[in-house]
Design a protein around this motif. Structure first.
Motif, PDB file in Angstrom:
ATOM      1  N   ASP A  28       0.839  -1.199   0.000  1.00  0.00           N
ATOM      2  CA  ASP A  28       0.000   0.000   0.000  1.00  0.00           C
ATOM      3  C   ASP A  28       0.875   1.251   0.000  1.00  0.00           C
ATOM      4  OD1 ASP A  28       0.866   0.498   2.619  1.00  0.00           O
ATOM      5  OD2 ASP A  28      -0.932  -0.320   3.530  1.00  0.00           O
ATOM      6  N   ALA A  29       0.240   2.392  -0.030  1.00  0.00           N
ATOM      7  CA  ALA A  29       0.961   3.667  -0.141  1.00  0.00           C
ATOM      8  C   ALA A  29       1.871   3.927   1.056  1.00  0.00           C
ATOM      9  CB  ALA A  29      -0.032   4.809  -0.295  1.00  0.00           C
ATOM     10  N   ARG A  30       1.504   3.430   2.239  1.00  0.00           N
ATOM     11  CA  ARG A  30       2.351   3.683   3.416  1.00  0.00           C
ATOM     12  C   ARG A  30       3.750   3.112   3.235  1.00  0.00           C
ATOM     13  NH1 ARG A  30      -1.207   1.614   8.282  1.00  0.00           N
ATOM     14  NH2 ARG A  30      -1.454  -0.009   6.739  1.00  0.00           N
ATOM     15  N   GLY A  31       3.848   1.914   2.699  1.00  0.00           N
ATOM     16  CA  GLY A  31       5.158   1.304   2.479  1.00  0.00           C
ATOM     17  C   GLY A  31       5.997   2.092   1.503  1.00  0.00           C
ATOM     18  N   ILE A  32       5.373   2.577   0.458  1.00  0.00           N
ATOM     19  CA  ILE A  32       6.089   3.381  -0.533  1.00  0.00           C
ATOM     20  C   ILE A  32       6.560   4.694   0.093  1.00  0.00           C
ATOM     21  CG2 ILE A  32       5.836   4.629  -2.721  1.00  0.00           C
ATOM     22  CD1 ILE A  32       3.928   2.262  -3.536  1.00  0.00           C
ATOM     23  N   GLN A  33       5.734   5.314   0.922  1.00  0.00           N
ATOM     24  CA  GLN A  33       6.127   6.545   1.603  1.00  0.00           C
ATOM     25  C   GLN A  33       7.312   6.305   2.528  1.00  0.00           C
ATOM     26  OE1 GLN A  33       2.374   7.576   3.405  1.00  0.00           O
ATOM     27  NE2 GLN A  33       1.899   9.051   1.798  1.00  0.00           N
ATOM     28  N   ILE A  34       7.327   5.160   3.201  1.00  0.00           N
ATOM     29  CA  ILE A  34       8.445   4.821   4.086  1.00  0.00           C
ATOM     30  C   ILE A  34       9.740   4.717   3.272  1.00  0.00           C
ATOM     31  CG2 ILE A  34       9.375   2.976   5.549  1.00  0.00           C
ATOM     32  CD1 ILE A  34       6.423   2.557   6.504  1.00  0.00           C
ATOM     33  N   GLY A  38      13.576   7.326   3.080  1.00  0.00           N
ATOM     34  CA  GLY A  38      14.947   6.865   3.252  1.00  0.00           C
ATOM     35  C   GLY A  38      15.101   5.544   3.974  1.00  0.00           C
ATOM     36  N   VAL A  39      14.000   4.930   4.356  1.00  0.00           N
ATOM     37  CA  VAL A  39      14.057   3.627   5.024  1.00  0.00           C
ATOM     38  C   VAL A  39      14.093   2.566   3.929  1.00  0.00           C
ATOM     39  CG1 VAL A  39      12.960   2.109   6.712  1.00  0.00           C
ATOM     40  CG2 VAL A  39      12.746   4.590   6.957  1.00  0.00           C
ATOM     41  N   THR A  40      15.301   2.310   3.423  1.00  0.00           N
ATOM     42  CA  THR A  40      15.488   1.404   2.297  1.00  0.00           C
ATOM     43  C   THR A  40      16.362   0.228   2.719  1.00  0.00           C
ATOM     44  OG1 THR A  40      17.364   2.705   1.545  1.00  0.00           O
ATOM     45  CG2 THR A  40      15.225   3.239   0.573  1.00  0.00           C
ATOM     46  N   PRO A  41      16.246  -0.902   2.018  1.00  0.00           N
ATOM     47  CA  PRO A  41      17.074  -2.061   2.360  1.00  0.00           C
ATOM     48  C   PRO A  41      18.556  -1.705   2.411  1.00  0.00           C
ATOM     49  CG  PRO A  41      15.355  -2.717   0.852  1.00  0.00           C
ATOM     50  CD  PRO A  41      15.292  -1.215   0.938  1.00  0.00           C
ATOM     51  N   GLY A  42      19.221  -2.189   3.470  1.00  0.00           N
ATOM     52  CA  GLY A  42      20.640  -1.921   3.681  1.00  0.00           C
ATOM     53  C   GLY A  42      20.916  -0.763   4.616  1.00  0.00           C
ATOM     54  N   THR A  43      19.917   0.060   4.893  1.00  0.00           N
ATOM     55  CA  THR A  43      20.089   1.228   5.753  1.00  0.00           C
ATOM     56  C   THR A  43      20.147   0.812   7.220  1.00  0.00           C
ATOM     57  OG1 THR A  43      18.857   2.605   4.195  1.00  0.00           O
ATOM     58  CG2 THR A  43      19.068   3.445   6.441  1.00  0.00           C
ATOM     59  N   GLU A  44      21.124   1.363   7.950  1.00  0.00           N
ATOM     60  CA  GLU A  44      21.191   1.136   9.395  1.00  0.00           C
ATOM     61  C   GLU A  44      20.243   2.112  10.072  1.00  0.00           C
ATOM     62  OE1 GLU A  44      24.923   0.811  11.406  1.00  0.00           O
ATOM     63  OE2 GLU A  44      25.819  -0.274   9.717  1.00  0.00           O
ATOM     64  N   ILE A  45      19.557   1.617  11.113  1.00  0.00           N
ATOM     65  CA  ILE A  45      18.548   2.410  11.808  1.00  0.00           C
ATOM     66  C   ILE A  45      18.594   2.060  13.290  1.00  0.00           C
ATOM     67  CG2 ILE A  45      16.728   0.708  11.341  1.00  0.00           C
ATOM     68  CD1 ILE A  45      14.832   3.130  10.835  1.00  0.00           C
ATOM     69  N   GLU A  60      16.652   7.017  14.275  1.00  0.00           N
ATOM     70  CA  GLU A  60      17.729   7.790  13.662  1.00  0.00           C
ATOM     71  C   GLU A  60      18.303   6.956  12.530  1.00  0.00           C
ATOM     72  OE1 GLU A  60      20.362  10.416  15.998  1.00  0.00           O
ATOM     73  OE2 GLU A  60      21.938   9.090  15.227  1.00  0.00           O
ATOM     74  N   LEU A  61      18.425   7.579  11.358  1.00  0.00           N
ATOM     75  CA  LEU A  61      18.984   6.929  10.180  1.00  0.00           C
ATOM     76  C   LEU A  61      19.508   8.001   9.250  1.00  0.00           C
ATOM     77  CD1 LEU A  61      16.286   6.050   7.598  1.00  0.00           C
ATOM     78  CD2 LEU A  61      15.657   7.072   9.768  1.00  0.00           C
ATOM     79  N   ARG A  62      20.534   7.678   8.498  1.00  0.00           N
ATOM     80  CA  ARG A  62      21.079   8.581   7.481  1.00  0.00           C
ATOM     81  C   ARG A  62      21.356  10.000   8.007  1.00  0.00           C
ATOM     82  NH1 ARG A  62      20.352   6.471   2.223  1.00  0.00           N
ATOM     83  NH2 ARG A  62      19.027   4.641   2.187  1.00  0.00           N
ATOM     84  N   GLY A  63      21.659  10.140   9.283  1.00  0.00           N
ATOM     85  CA  GLY A  63      21.982  11.440   9.851  1.00  0.00           C
ATOM     86  C   GLY A  63      20.791  12.298  10.224  1.00  0.00           C
ATOM     87  N   TYR A  64      19.592  11.743  10.236  1.00  0.00           N
ATOM     88  CA  TYR A  64      18.421  12.507  10.662  1.00  0.00           C
ATOM     89  C   TYR A  64      17.510  11.631  11.510  1.00  0.00           C
ATOM     90  CZ  TYR A  64      15.354  10.273   7.180  1.00  0.00           C
ATOM     91  OH  TYR A  64      14.621   9.368   6.464  1.00  0.00           O
ATOM     92  N   ARG A  65      16.514  12.251  12.123  1.00  0.00           N
ATOM     93  CA  ARG A  65      15.551  11.522  12.950  1.00  0.00           C
ATOM     94  C   ARG A  65      14.203  11.489  12.259  1.00  0.00           C
ATOM     95  NH1 ARG A  65      16.892  12.141  19.304  1.00  0.00           N
ATOM     96  NH2 ARG A  65      19.062  11.460  19.090  1.00  0.00           N
ATOM     97  N   LEU A  66      13.531  10.356  12.413  1.00  0.00           N
ATOM     98  CA  LEU A  66      12.259  10.110  11.746  1.00  0.00           C
ATOM     99  C   LEU A  66      11.293   9.485  12.736  1.00  0.00           C
ATOM    100  CD1 LEU A  66      10.572   9.773   9.084  1.00  0.00           C
ATOM    101  CD2 LEU A  66      11.668   7.530   8.867  1.00  0.00           C
ATOM    102  N   SER A  67      10.091  10.017  12.809  1.00  0.00           N
ATOM    103  CA  SER A  67       9.049   9.421  13.646  1.00  0.00           C
ATOM    104  C   SER A  67       8.104   8.616  12.773  1.00  0.00           C
ATOM    105  CB  SER A  67       8.251  10.513  14.376  1.00  0.00           C
ATOM    106  OG  SER A  67       9.059  11.136  15.345  1.00  0.00           O
ATOM    107  N   LEU A  68       7.834   7.390  13.212  1.00  0.00           N
ATOM    108  CA  LEU A  68       6.885   6.508  12.533  1.00  0.00           C
ATOM    109  C   LEU A  68       5.901   5.956  13.546  1.00  0.00           C
ATOM    110  CD1 LEU A  68       9.272   4.296  10.329  1.00  0.00           C
ATOM    111  CD2 LEU A  68       7.793   6.138   9.534  1.00  0.00           C
ATOM    112  N   ARG A  69       4.670   5.806  13.123  1.00  0.00           N
ATOM    113  CA  ARG A  69       3.688   5.140  13.960  1.00  0.00           C
ATOM    114  C   ARG A  69       4.021   3.649  13.991  1.00  0.00           C
ATOM    115  NH1 ARG A  69      -1.729   7.163  11.371  1.00  0.00           N
ATOM    116  NH2 ARG A  69      -2.721   6.514  13.299  1.00  0.00           N
ATOM    117  N   LYS A  70       3.591   2.967  15.036  1.00  0.00           N
ATOM    118  CA  LYS A  70       3.883   1.533  15.149  1.00  0.00           C
ATOM    119  C   LYS A  70       3.354   0.756  13.955  1.00  0.00           C
ATOM    120  CE  LYS A  70       4.688   0.504  19.931  1.00  0.00           C
ATOM    121  NZ  LYS A  70       4.306  -0.306  21.084  1.00  0.00           N
ATOM    122  N   VAL A  71       2.183   1.116  13.474  1.00  0.00           N
ATOM    123  CA  VAL A  71       1.596   0.408  12.333  1.00  0.00           C
ATOM    124  C   VAL A  71       2.463   0.577  11.086  1.00  0.00           C
ATOM    125  CG1 VAL A  71       0.037   2.282  11.633  1.00  0.00           C
ATOM    126  CG2 VAL A  71      -0.563  -0.088  11.151  1.00  0.00           C
TER     127      VAL A  71
END
Length: 81
Positions: A28-34, A38-45, A60-71
Motif C-alpha cells: 500500500d501507499a504507506r510502504g512506498i512513503q516509508i 529513506g528507510v530502504t534495504p541496507g540502511t542502518e537504523i 535515527e537513520l542517514r543522519g536525521y531523525r524520523l518518527s513513525l507510527r507503530k503500524v
C-alpha cells in the motif's frame, strides 16, 4: 547469510537497539512513503525514543531523525546488529 533468528519488525525494537533494514512491505501507499523517507534495504537504523503512550516511535537513520507510527514501523523487516 543472515541469521533468521535476528530478523524482527522495526516496530519490535527496544530503545537503543540498532538494526539494518532488510525489506519494506509496499503493498500500500504507506510502504512506498516509508521507502521515500529513506528507510530502504541496507540502511542502518536505531530506535532512539518512544512517545509516552508508546506511539509514535523515533528512529535515527542517514543522519536525521524520523518518527513513525507503530503500524508503519511494522511494515519494515530488519536484521538486528
Amino acid at each position: 547469510m543472515s541469521n533468521s533468528l535476528n530478523l524482527k519488525r522495526l516496530s519490535e525494537l527496544v530503545t537503543g537497539q540498532r538494526a539494518r533494514v532488510q525489506r519494506v512491505a509496499t503493498e500500500d501507499a504507506r510502504g512506498i512513503q516509508i521507502l521515500e523517507m529513506g528507510v530502504t534495504p541496507g540502511t542502518e537504523i536505531v530506535l532512539v525514543g518512544v512517545a509516552p503512550l508508546g506511539d509514535p516511535l523515533e528512529f535515527e537513520l542517514r543522519g536525521y531523525r524520523l518518527s513513525l507510527r507503530k503500524v508503519e514501523a511494522a511494515l519494515v523487516d530488519v536484521e538486528l546488529l
